[in-house]
Design a protein around this motif. Sequence first.
Motif, PDB file in Angstrom:
ATOM      1  N   ASP A  87      -2.598  28.983   7.339  1.00  0.00           N
ATOM      2  CA  ASP A  87      -1.840  30.210   7.112  1.00  0.00           C
ATOM      3  C   ASP A  87      -1.279  30.169   5.694  1.00  0.00           C
ATOM      4  N   PRO A  88      -1.661  31.084   4.820  1.00  0.00           N
ATOM      5  CA  PRO A  88      -1.239  30.986   3.415  1.00  0.00           C
ATOM      6  C   PRO A  88       0.258  31.148   3.204  1.00  0.00           C
ATOM      7  N   ASP A  89       0.960  31.677   4.188  1.00  0.00           N
ATOM      8  CA  ASP A  89       2.397  31.836   4.035  1.00  0.00           C
ATOM      9  C   ASP A  89       3.190  30.721   4.701  1.00  0.00           C
ATOM     10  N   ALA A  90       2.497  29.776   5.362  1.00  0.00           N
ATOM     11  CA  ALA A  90       3.187  28.677   6.028  1.00  0.00           C
ATOM     12  C   ALA A  90       3.612  27.617   5.015  1.00  0.00           C
ATOM     13  N   THR A  91       4.562  26.796   5.409  1.00  0.00           N
ATOM     14  CA  THR A  91       5.060  25.742   4.521  1.00  0.00           C
ATOM     15  C   THR A  91       5.113  24.416   5.279  1.00  0.00           C
ATOM     16  N   GLN A 123       7.591  17.121  -8.768  1.00  0.00           N
ATOM     17  CA  GLN A 123       8.902  17.664  -8.421  1.00  0.00           C
ATOM     18  C   GLN A 123       9.709  16.781  -7.488  1.00  0.00           C
ATOM     19  N   MET A 124       9.003  16.086  -6.537  1.00  0.00           N
ATOM     20  CA  MET A 124       9.757  15.387  -5.494  1.00  0.00           C
ATOM     21  C   MET A 124       8.862  14.364  -4.811  1.00  0.00           C
ATOM     22  N   SER A 125       9.414  13.209  -4.461  1.00  0.00           N
ATOM     23  CA  SER A 125       8.733  12.216  -3.630  1.00  0.00           C
ATOM     24  C   SER A 125       9.506  12.035  -2.335  1.00  0.00           C
ATOM     25  N   VAL A 126       8.775  11.801  -1.243  1.00  0.00           N
ATOM     26  CA  VAL A 126       9.393  11.474   0.036  1.00  0.00           C
ATOM     27  C   VAL A 126       8.766  10.173   0.531  1.00  0.00           C
ATOM     28  N   ASP A 132      12.412  22.567   3.620  1.00  0.00           N
ATOM     29  CA  ASP A 132      13.781  22.644   4.109  1.00  0.00           C
ATOM     30  C   ASP A 132      14.631  23.164   2.953  1.00  0.00           C
ATOM     31  N   GLY A 133      14.808  24.492   2.913  1.00  0.00           N
ATOM     32  CA  GLY A 133      15.478  25.097   1.768  1.00  0.00           C
ATOM     33  C   GLY A 133      14.591  24.980   0.548  1.00  0.00           C
ATOM     34  N   THR A 134      15.102  24.361  -0.508  1.00  0.00           N
ATOM     35  CA  THR A 134      14.302  24.178  -1.711  1.00  0.00           C
ATOM     36  C   THR A 134      13.604  22.818  -1.729  1.00  0.00           C
ATOM     37  N   ASP A 135      13.907  21.971  -0.756  1.00  0.00           N
ATOM     38  CA  ASP A 135      13.319  20.638  -0.696  1.00  0.00           C
ATOM     39  C   ASP A 135      12.244  20.573   0.390  1.00  0.00           C
ATOM     40  N   TRP A 136      11.583  19.414   0.462  1.00  0.00           N
ATOM     41  CA  TRP A 136      10.573  19.160   1.482  1.00  0.00           C
ATOM     42  C   TRP A 136      11.006  17.981   2.344  1.00  0.00           C
ATOM     43  N   ARG A 137      10.801  18.108   3.648  1.00  0.00           N
ATOM     44  CA  ARG A 137      11.105  17.034   4.587  1.00  0.00           C
ATOM     45  C   ARG A 137       9.814  16.578   5.246  1.00  0.00           C
ATOM     46  N   VAL A 138       9.797  15.326   5.670  1.00  0.00           N
ATOM     47  CA  VAL A 138       8.641  14.757   6.347  1.00  0.00           C
ATOM     48  C   VAL A 138       9.136  14.012   7.577  1.00  0.00           C
ATOM     49  N   ASP A 139       8.622  14.391   8.766  1.00  0.00           N
ATOM     50  CA  ASP A 139       9.071  13.820  10.033  1.00  0.00           C
ATOM     51  C   ASP A 139       7.883  13.298  10.827  1.00  0.00           C
ATOM     52  N   LYS A 140       8.060  12.140  11.466  1.00  0.00           N
ATOM     53  CA  LYS A 140       7.016  11.608  12.335  1.00  0.00           C
ATOM     54  C   LYS A 140       6.963  12.440  13.618  1.00  0.00           C
ATOM     55  N   VAL A 141       5.748  12.918  13.975  1.00  0.00           N
ATOM     56  CA  VAL A 141       5.606  13.746  15.170  1.00  0.00           C
ATOM     57  C   VAL A 141       4.653  13.138  16.202  1.00  0.00           C
ATOM     58  N   ILE A 142       3.855  12.153  15.812  1.00  0.00           N
ATOM     59  CA  ILE A 142       2.941  11.481  16.742  1.00  0.00           C
ATOM     60  C   ILE A 142       2.970   9.988  16.433  1.00  0.00           C
ATOM     61  N   THR A 143       3.102   9.170  17.465  1.00  0.00           N
ATOM     62  CA  THR A 143       2.960   7.718  17.346  1.00  0.00           C
ATOM     63  C   THR A 143       1.882   7.271  18.322  1.00  0.00           C
ATOM     64  N   TYR A 194       0.839  -1.189   0.000  1.00  0.00           N
ATOM     65  CA  TYR A 194       0.000   0.000   0.000  1.00  0.00           C
ATOM     66  C   TYR A 194       0.881   1.249   0.000  1.00  0.00           C
ATOM     67  N   GLY A 195       0.268   2.400  -0.184  1.00  0.00           N
ATOM     68  CA  GLY A 195       1.041   3.623  -0.341  1.00  0.00           C
ATOM     69  C   GLY A 195       1.818   4.009   0.908  1.00  0.00           C
ATOM     70  N   HIS A 196       3.028   4.526   0.714  1.00  0.00           N
ATOM     71  CA  HIS A 196       3.846   4.974   1.853  1.00  0.00           C
ATOM     72  C   HIS A 196       4.698   6.196   1.493  1.00  0.00           C
ATOM     73  N   SER A 197       4.233   7.000   0.529  1.00  0.00           N
ATOM     74  CA  SER A 197       5.000   8.178   0.115  1.00  0.00           C
ATOM     75  C   SER A 197       4.119   9.409   0.011  1.00  0.00           C
ATOM     76  N   LEU A 198       4.755  10.572   0.100  1.00  0.00           N
ATOM     77  CA  LEU A 198       4.144  11.848  -0.257  1.00  0.00           C
ATOM     78  C   LEU A 198       4.810  12.351  -1.536  1.00  0.00           C
ATOM     79  N   HIS A 199       4.018  13.088  -2.321  1.00  0.00           N
ATOM     80  CA  HIS A 199       4.534  13.660  -3.565  1.00  0.00           C
ATOM     81  C   HIS A 199       4.298  15.168  -3.556  1.00  0.00           C
ATOM     82  N   PHE A 200       5.270  15.900  -4.045  1.00  0.00           N
ATOM     83  CA  PHE A 200       5.205  17.359  -4.105  1.00  0.00           C
ATOM     84  C   PHE A 200       5.277  17.787  -5.569  1.00  0.00           C
ATOM     85  N   TRP A 201       4.386  18.728  -5.936  1.00  0.00           N
ATOM     86  CA  TRP A 201       4.162  19.090  -7.332  1.00  0.00           C
ATOM     87  C   TRP A 201       4.225  20.603  -7.526  1.00  0.00           C
TER      88      TRP A 201
END
Length: 482
Positions: free
Chosen positions: A274-278, A254-257, A301-312, A239-246
């Motif tokens: 917030d429209p200015d948040a990332t 543009q990028m998969s994580v 993160d700069g020009t790239d995107w990072r994905v971090d686990k914050v809740i388990t 099953y799916g386990h990635s995010l994609h950025f376009w």
Amino acid sequence: MSESFGTRHEGMPSEGMDPTFYRSAAEAAAAPRETLAYVVAFDRAGERPDALTVLDVDESSEDFGTVVGWAELPTRGDELHHFGWNACSSALRHAGHDLGPDGLQRRYLLLPGIRSSRIHVYDTQPDPRSPRLHKTIDAGELAAKAGYSRPHTLHCGPDGIFLTCLGGPDGAEGPGGIALLDHTTFDVLRAWETDRGPQYLSYDAWWHLNQNTLVTSEWGTPSMIEDGVVPELLLGQKYGHSLHFWDLAEGRHQMSVDLGAEHQMVLELRPSHDPDATWGFVGVVISTADLSASVWRWHRDGTDWRVDKVITIPAEPADPSDLPPALQPFGAVPPLVSDINLSVDDQMLYVSCWGTGELKQYDVSDPATPREAGSVHLGGIVRRSSHSSAPSEPLVGGPQMVEVSRDGRRIYVTNSLYGAWDDQFYPGGVGSWLAKIDTDPASGGLTLDERCFPHGDDFRGLRVHQVRLQGGDASSDSYCYR
């Protein structure tokens, strides 16, 4: 996207403009509260028509907490699932609209049938309690013009309706992706993607308008989901386990994580309002390593995107005899996080644990370090917690789809996930119920509203899935201004 993407309606709102097109999240939160909630309900057997139902949520009304409107579909076997408005506050991001009194309005609800691939469009005017069928988009049009089937989630975008689909044309396995529909005619225009790169699986899509970024998540193809979870595919981490950025304007990948193959089914996307948040949050249904569920934060993160686990959220040990056959070998109940929702002020995150029967509330004022602020139990595979208004009635199903009012004070949850999955995890049936929960958006904490608990015969035996609130809600709109 049109070439005018990126321009905005500056200055004062147009005369006669739909007042529910809010320029900012703060304006949306301060607007008059909802008095009606729209709820889709479906017949699991496909023998009766599904329905768009209307719930009175005006606490001063004699009808508060009751179903006051009912619009049956003209077809059968659709299985209504996710649905949404034709237009919303994101219209202010695109200068090509007529926003006058006869122009674009938050008026129509589009109801995709996840099994039939039909889309029914209902007009909520002139009587919001009596929606009327306006148009039906058949599966053939969706397949011919966009190359997709099994429509799942839709969001009203700046210059079109973005409809995510799980399958390829006529139910083919894939790739899934996004169909673009016209705001006003509801014609299927085309597939949104111009270069999908490695993306194949589809689920949700949402964006950061001011960053020209769209994000998509992954579930599975039609054969992977329509008859329930396939154990071999789950344990095989298929099953799916990635995010994609376009690139939002160009429809270009543009990028998969990859979150890690053990993190199966990366589903609901909730970007900051917030429209200015990332940054934003995404829920993951299950880990094949330990049956836990999780919530992850994406951020630039700069020009790239990072994905971090914050809740388990860990699985809960259970007697195998209390479990459905699919879970008996594991001796535990997985949380099965099936939906998340972020309050309009970006302060509280709500997490539905459909398996354990719990709605969790997290303070995310620091989005990198969520802190649990509240919890309420309803149903659950083993716990079967009752509602306080009917303490002697054990509930089945659990908090599943969750919607939050614009002011953050009211939360609405429904208990059905998807027909085949309901049957697999709750083989005795899930019934049908909706609960309203109150909170203080400043301090947190969750309290069941004993006057608003429609269930059972209130929905005429149909199962209920998603809720949309009159005038918009926490997951309806994208805001263009701070």
